[in-house]
Scaffold this motif. Structure first.
Motif, PDB file in Angstrom:
ATOM      1  N   LEU A 424       0.777  -1.188  -0.223  1.00  0.00           N
ATOM      2  CA  LEU A 424       0.069   0.035   0.049  1.00  0.00           C
ATOM      3  C   LEU A 424       1.067   1.229   0.021  1.00  0.00           C
ATOM      4  CD1 LEU A 424      -2.820  -1.416   2.641  1.00  0.00           C
ATOM      5  CD2 LEU A 424      -2.874  -1.243   0.145  1.00  0.00           C
ATOM      6  N   ASP A 425       1.077   1.878  -1.203  1.00  0.00           N
ATOM      7  CA  ASP A 425       1.960   2.920  -1.310  1.00  0.00           C
ATOM      8  C   ASP A 425       1.060   4.279  -1.106  1.00  0.00           C
ATOM      9  OD1 ASP A 425       4.020   4.587  -1.799  1.00  0.00           O
ATOM     10  OD2 ASP A 425       4.079   4.415  -3.871  1.00  0.00           O
ATOM     11  N   GLU A 426       1.701   5.364  -0.433  1.00  0.00           N
ATOM     12  CA  GLU A 426       1.065   6.514   0.077  1.00  0.00           C
ATOM     13  C   GLU A 426       0.076   6.271   1.178  1.00  0.00           C
ATOM     14  OE1 GLU A 426       0.312   9.763  -2.718  1.00  0.00           O
ATOM     15  OE2 GLU A 426       1.699   8.887  -4.306  1.00  0.00           O
ATOM     16  N   ILE A 427       0.299   5.277   1.987  1.00  0.00           N
ATOM     17  CA  ILE A 427      -0.603   5.306   2.999  1.00  0.00           C
ATOM     18  C   ILE A 427      -1.084   6.383   3.714  1.00  0.00           C
ATOM     19  CG2 ILE A 427       1.084   4.853   4.871  1.00  0.00           C
ATOM     20  CD1 ILE A 427      -1.979   2.726   4.263  1.00  0.00           C
ATOM     21  N   ASN A 428      -0.250   7.434   3.620  1.00  0.00           N
ATOM     22  CA  ASN A 428      -0.518   8.770   4.282  1.00  0.00           C
ATOM     23  C   ASN A 428      -1.797   9.453   3.728  1.00  0.00           C
ATOM     24  OD1 ASN A 428       1.869   8.768   2.533  1.00  0.00           O
ATOM     25  ND2 ASN A 428       1.007  11.125   2.267  1.00  0.00           N
ATOM     26  N   GLU A 429      -2.253   9.050   2.504  1.00  0.00           N
ATOM     27  CA  GLU A 429      -3.324   9.763   1.840  1.00  0.00           C
ATOM     28  C   GLU A 429      -4.730   9.159   2.294  1.00  0.00           C
ATOM     29  OE1 GLU A 429      -3.576  12.249   0.102  1.00  0.00           O
ATOM     30  OE2 GLU A 429      -1.304  12.769  -0.313  1.00  0.00           O
ATOM     31  N   MET A 430      -4.482   7.950   2.912  1.00  0.00           N
ATOM     32  CA  MET A 430      -5.759   7.326   3.447  1.00  0.00           C
ATOM     33  C   MET A 430      -6.493   8.057   4.469  1.00  0.00           C
ATOM     34  SD  MET A 430      -5.873   3.069   4.815  1.00  0.00           S
ATOM     35  CE  MET A 430      -5.386   2.573   3.178  1.00  0.00           C
ATOM     36  N   SER A 431      -7.951   8.098   4.201  1.00  0.00           N
ATOM     37  CA  SER A 431      -8.877   8.769   5.330  1.00  0.00           C
ATOM     38  C   SER A 431      -8.643   8.114   6.375  1.00  0.00           C
ATOM     39  CB  SER A 431      -9.937   8.999   4.682  1.00  0.00           C
ATOM     40  OG  SER A 431     -10.625   7.821   4.827  1.00  0.00           O
ATOM     41  N   ARG A 432      -9.275   8.773   7.554  1.00  0.00           N
ATOM     42  CA  ARG A 432      -9.158   8.337   8.999  1.00  0.00           C
ATOM     43  C   ARG A 432     -10.385   7.085   9.078  1.00  0.00           C
ATOM     44  NH1 ARG A 432      -7.026  10.238  13.839  1.00  0.00           N
ATOM     45  NH2 ARG A 432      -8.957   9.714  14.798  1.00  0.00           N
ATOM     46  N   PRO A 433     -11.582   7.520   8.239  1.00  0.00           N
ATOM     47  CA  PRO A 433     -12.650   6.306   8.542  1.00  0.00           C
ATOM     48  C   PRO A 433     -12.110   5.049   7.748  1.00  0.00           C
ATOM     49  CG  PRO A 433     -13.652   8.607   7.907  1.00  0.00           C
ATOM     50  CD  PRO A 433     -12.218   8.658   7.720  1.00  0.00           C
ATOM     51  N   PHE A 434     -11.520   5.290   6.622  1.00  0.00           N
ATOM     52  CA  PHE A 434     -11.138   4.027   6.046  1.00  0.00           C
ATOM     53  C   PHE A 434      -9.838   3.474   6.712  1.00  0.00           C
ATOM     54  CE2 PHE A 434      -9.183   1.201   2.785  1.00  0.00           C
ATOM     55  CZ  PHE A 434     -10.431   0.616   2.346  1.00  0.00           C
ATOM     56  N   GLN A 435      -9.108   3.985   7.515  1.00  0.00           N
ATOM     57  CA  GLN A 435      -8.124   3.468   8.361  1.00  0.00           C
ATOM     58  C   GLN A 435      -8.506   2.368   9.249  1.00  0.00           C
ATOM     59  OE1 GLN A 435      -5.580   6.676  10.126  1.00  0.00           O
ATOM     60  NE2 GLN A 435      -5.622   7.701   8.168  1.00  0.00           N
ATOM     61  N   ILE A 436      -9.881   2.859   9.744  1.00  0.00           N
ATOM     62  CA  ILE A 436     -10.503   2.167  10.782  1.00  0.00           C
ATOM     63  C   ILE A 436     -11.043   0.902  10.024  1.00  0.00           C
ATOM     64  CG2 ILE A 436     -12.525   2.143  12.372  1.00  0.00           C
ATOM     65  CD1 ILE A 436     -12.491   5.073  12.683  1.00  0.00           C
ATOM     66  N   LYS A 437     -11.745   0.939   8.860  1.00  0.00           N
ATOM     67  CA  LYS A 437     -11.928  -0.095   8.341  1.00  0.00           C
ATOM     68  C   LYS A 437     -10.891  -1.144   7.921  1.00  0.00           C
ATOM     69  CE  LYS A 437     -15.793   1.847   5.878  1.00  0.00           C
ATOM     70  NZ  LYS A 437     -16.394   2.377   4.525  1.00  0.00           N
ATOM     71  N   LEU A 438      -9.579  -0.563   7.590  1.00  0.00           N
ATOM     72  CA  LEU A 438      -8.452  -1.341   7.388  1.00  0.00           C
ATOM     73  C   LEU A 438      -7.999  -1.989   8.510  1.00  0.00           C
ATOM     74  CD1 LEU A 438      -6.734  -2.498   4.962  1.00  0.00           C
ATOM     75  CD2 LEU A 438      -5.260  -0.672   5.146  1.00  0.00           C
ATOM     76  N   LEU A 439      -8.086  -1.563   9.496  1.00  0.00           N
ATOM     77  CA  LEU A 439      -7.304  -1.986  10.656  1.00  0.00           C
ATOM     78  C   LEU A 439      -8.056  -2.983  11.136  1.00  0.00           C
ATOM     79  CD1 LEU A 439      -5.527  -1.641  13.416  1.00  0.00           C
ATOM     80  CD2 LEU A 439      -7.252   0.174  14.301  1.00  0.00           C
ATOM     81  N   ARG A 440      -9.361  -3.204  10.973  1.00  0.00           N
ATOM     82  CA  ARG A 440     -10.337  -4.353  11.621  1.00  0.00           C
ATOM     83  C   ARG A 440      -9.952  -5.403  10.647  1.00  0.00           C
ATOM     84  NH1 ARG A 440     -15.016  -2.021  10.476  1.00  0.00           N
ATOM     85  NH2 ARG A 440     -15.113  -1.217  12.675  1.00  0.00           N
ATOM     86  N   VAL A 441      -9.872  -5.150   9.535  1.00  0.00           N
ATOM     87  CA  VAL A 441      -9.295  -6.359   8.477  1.00  0.00           C
ATOM     88  C   VAL A 441      -7.988  -6.879   8.840  1.00  0.00           C
ATOM     89  CG1 VAL A 441      -8.692  -6.949   6.031  1.00  0.00           C
ATOM     90  CG2 VAL A 441     -10.699  -5.432   6.433  1.00  0.00           C
TER      91      VAL A 441
END
Length: 631
Positions: A424-441
């Motif tokens: 996952l390149d440029e992970i810094n561009e990922m939104s906070r709500p999506f970070q929560i979804k990916l963290l759960r995965v």
């Protein structure tokens, strides 16, 4: 016509009545046939073909035909107006002790029709069978309470034997039209149900899973062919059989009896392992049945294998290894050794480096040095997609989950990277709500497609990359701290090219050989030291900027032999082009002036959009936001 309505009245119909009834359904896709009543009733029964869809009749005749022919039956009613007409006719002939005697199904509420005249009475009674009818008539004659009888065909025939005045009570046009309309409504409902059933069957047979549908009485309503493969007894099932008799599995029966949903339960059925899902259906809060879906574990594994093969067909493989990293810098060599150690583990790697420092090169090398090297390597730039697209790309989606979704749905990159690596390149561009979804995965090691109801297990190693320090984003509240700790188990900080100048010349020569082969052009040089002018450039775009410079050099350099002076002149020209002045108007808003600056920078740039973003170290999404007309 597919649907035939048979009207069999126990009295003669006039031509006008027949004409009005035919006219009533002239625009309906049904055919009405009128049959004369014959005695005994068996003769009438023989006149009804097997193609009859529904019978319209009355009284004992109607009940007899319905029971014997097993065809839906609509009762022709006797209205108060029909009764009053008949009473009026009999009363007009001078009779005062009038009895209305009808089959119970014709007149069920006798009190509603009881009438008292000044010089006479009308009694309304009903009967259930011929023996009872005879007893009622004998009792009325004995008590001298009858001198005229109004009744149905059976009553009139029996009363004639007692020399009583008889009058056949006929249902009027209103009653006939009511009965015919009801028959049409029943056929329409039947067709609607048939269409719904066909639609349901089409859906069931198109599904990949085995499906069984159960009604509110826990009887099997329908199922598809895949269900027969798991439960062979379905082929021998009778319509009256209950679910528990056909599906002799205690776990599945308990799921139905509990009237609660159960998802993805691993059970053994007929010596095979399946994932079973039970979904309870309710109508107005009441139990209305259930739907059970089954997937063979072996089928799921085969599907996964097919998916893996498709991944390789699409070229989702890592092409580079650590031997492809060109460096003579000691710090960089130590960085490679650290990455080699990281490759042996399963920890999540976070690679930090400016644009062009080789983050994906390191990610591919780590994958190819790990035990996952024979499995997929999938790469995604998080800065190039908005949140909804990022979700569908990573998680996949089911058919119909959104407008434009592919038929049959699509597996996401997490599924495609199963047992491999996801970069996952440029992970810094990922939104906070999506970070929560990916963290759960990442925590659950399960992914659910967009619009899906099933969690899919995934075994994926994650490598992330950022071109800005994540710690700075955490301080600004733009990045979740717990997500950062989850992805930064093994950090790797790549040096910019200006901090390892000893690598500039070896990299330049490496790129030169690549570009000469690409452009089919052969250039010569005497000594690597003649490339020393390149050391004076800061190379803010790092290796990528250096490679673009070398590409332009190979394409446009006029001589065949490379000289130090030639490189100096070409470098000077390139730097001059970079330092061109841009004039922007003074506007009321700083943001408006900034937007104007980005627009002019972009319009004067001669390279691609990707090269522009690389040069100014911004993502594609940021570029769109900078130059769009949206506020």
């Amino acid at each position: 016509m597919d649907d035939n309505i048979y009207v069999i009245a126990p009295f003669d119909l006039t031509q006008e009545q027949i004409h009005l009834m035919e006219k009533q359904i002239i625009d309906r896709p049904y055919q009405v046939t009128f049959i004369e009543t014959l005695f005994p009733y068996e003769k009438t029964l023989h006149e009804i073909p097997e193609s009859a869809s529904i019978i319209v009749s009355r009284g004992g005749l109607g009940e007899y035909l319905h029971n014997e022919a097993q065809i839906p039956y609509v009762h022709i009613p006797v209205t108060p107006y029909d009764l009053l007409r008949s009473v009026s006719q009999v009363y007009g002939k001078g009779y005062r002790k009038i009895v209305v005697l009808m089959f119970d199904q014709i007149i069920s509420d006798t009190e509603a029709f009881s009438l008292d005249f000044k010089d006479g009475t009308v009694h309304v009674q009903s009967y259930n069978h011929t023996k009872e009818l005879n007893q009622v008539l004998q009792h009325l004659i004995k008590m001298e309470q009858i001198d005229a009888v109004i009744g149905d065909r059976q009553t009139v025939q029996l009363a004639d034997q007692y020399n009583l005045y008889t009058h056949l009570l006929k249902s009027g046009q209103e009653a006939l039209q009511i009965a015919l309309e009801q028959a049409v409504r029943i056929l329409e409902l039947k067709h609607r149900d048939q269409n719904k059933r066909k639609e349901l069957e089409l859906v069931l047979h198109s599904m990949q899973q085995a499906v069984i549908v159960i009604d509110d009485r826990n009887k099997i309503k329908t199922y598809n062919a895949k269900a027969e493969m798991i439960f062979p007894r379905l082929k021998e099932m009778n319509r009256s059989d209950e679910y528990c008799k056909v599906i002799a599995n205690e776990t599945l029966i308990s799921h139905i009896n509990s009237q609660k949903d159960h998802r993805n339960i691993l059970i053994e059925v007929e010596n095979q392992k399946v994932l079973a899902t039970t979904l309870i259906t309710r109508t107005n809060g009441l139990y209305a049945g259930a739907i059970q879906m089954f997937e063979k574990v072996n089928d799921i594994q085969q599907l996964e294998l097919k998916t893996r093969k498709e991944v390789y067909k699409k070229g989702l493989v890592a092409k580079h290894s650590f031997s492809d990293i060109i460096t003579i810098n000691e710090k960089m060599k130590n960085m490679i050794q650290k990455a080699v150690v990281y490759a042996r583990s399963e920890g999540t790697v976070l690679i930090y480096g400016e644009t062009g420092t080789g983050k994906e090169l390191f990610a591919q090398s780590i994958h190819n040095a790990s035990h996952r090297q024979k499995n997929p390597f999938v790469s995604l730039n998080c800065g190039s997609l908005n949140e909804s697209l990022l979700e569908s790309e990573l998680f996949g989606y089911e058919e119909g989950s959104f407008t434009g979704a592919n038929r049959g749905g699509r597996s996401g990159l997490l599924e495609m990277a199963h047992e491999g690596t996801l970069f996952l390149d440029e992970i810094n561009e990922m939104s906070r709500p999506f970070q929560i979804k990916l963290l759960r995965v990442l925590q659950e090691q399960e992914v659910r497609r967009v619009g899906g109801k099933r969690n899919i297990p995934v075994d994926v190693r994650i490598i992330c990359a950022s071109n800005i320090p994540i710690e700075d984003l955490i301080e600004k509240g733009e990045f979740k701290e717990d997500f950062f700790y989850r992805i930064s188990t093994l950090p790797l900080n790549l040096l910019p090219l200006r901090d390892r100048k000893d690598d500039i010349i070896p990299l330049a020569i490496h790129f030169l050989k690549i570009e000469m082969e690409r452009e089919n052009r052969y250039l010569t040089w005497q000594d690597p030291s003649l490339f020393s002018p390149l050391l004076s450039c800061p190379w803010f775009g790092n290796g990528r900027e250096l490679q673009n410079f070398i590409r332009r050099f190979v394409i446009t350099y006029q001589q065949h032999e490379i000289t130090k002076d030639g490189i100096e002149q070409f470098l000077k020209t390139s730097m001059t082009e970079r330092k061109q002045e841009i004039l922007i108007p003074v506007l009321d808003s700083y943001k408006a002036m900034e937007k104007e600056l980005w627009k002019k920078l972009y319009h004067q740039f001669t390279g691609t959009k990707e090269e522009f973003c690389e040069k100014y170290q911004i993502s594609m999404t940021t570029l769109w936001r900078k130059i769009s007309n949206k506020k």
